[in-house]
Write a protein that holds these residues in place. Structure first.
Motif, PDB file in Angstrom:
ATOM      1  N   ARG A  11     -14.601 -18.999 -14.943  1.00  0.00           N
ATOM      2  CA  ARG A  11     -15.201 -20.166 -14.282  1.00  0.00           C
ATOM      3  C   ARG A  11     -16.116 -20.941 -15.226  1.00  0.00           C
ATOM      4  O   ARG A  11     -16.136 -22.172 -15.205  1.00  0.00           O
ATOM      5  N   GLY A  15     -15.368 -24.742 -16.263  1.00  0.00           N
ATOM      6  CA  GLY A  15     -16.401 -25.741 -16.007  1.00  0.00           C
ATOM      7  C   GLY A  15     -16.758 -26.540 -17.253  1.00  0.00           C
ATOM      8  O   GLY A  15     -16.974 -27.751 -17.182  1.00  0.00           O
ATOM      9  N   HIS A  74      -9.387 -28.129 -13.125  1.00  0.00           N
ATOM     10  CA  HIS A  74     -10.331 -27.027 -12.956  1.00  0.00           C
ATOM     11  C   HIS A  74      -9.682 -25.753 -12.424  1.00  0.00           C
ATOM     12  O   HIS A  74      -9.859 -24.674 -13.002  1.00  0.00           O
TER      13      HIS A  74
END
Length: 92
Positions: A11, A15, A74
């Motif tokens: 993550r 990001g 993402h």
């Protein structure tokens, strides 16, 4: 690494890549607007902010993509990073 660590790192990397994509989009929008203003005024000053900010965008891209790998959207990034980290597990 356990699955929680893999998820956290994936993550974080995704990001960072999304941050670069947002940075690039804002760069394009602002510099296209500045180019239109410069064209209307008949002056070539727009090259200076484009080059300065472009250098910053390039450095941001080098840091994100050379350290963290290639990218996409993402969710796709999170999945890729999760797969990469899962493959790095020690089999012993």
């Amino acid at each position: 690494m356990d699955s929680q660590q893999i998820e956290r790192i994936a993550r974080k990397r995704a990001g960072a890549k999304m941050g670069w994509y947002i940075h690039a989009g804002v760069y394009l929008a602002v510099n296209l607007t500045l180019a239109a203003i410069a064209a209307a005024s008949g002056r070539g000053w727009v090259v200076f902010p484009a080059l300065g900010w472009g250098l910053g965008l390039a450095i941001h891209g080098v840091v994100v993509f050379l350290v963290a790998g290639s990218g996409g959207l993402h969710d796709k990034l999170v999945a890729r990073e999760r797969e990469r980290l899962a493959l790095q597990r020690d089999p012993w």
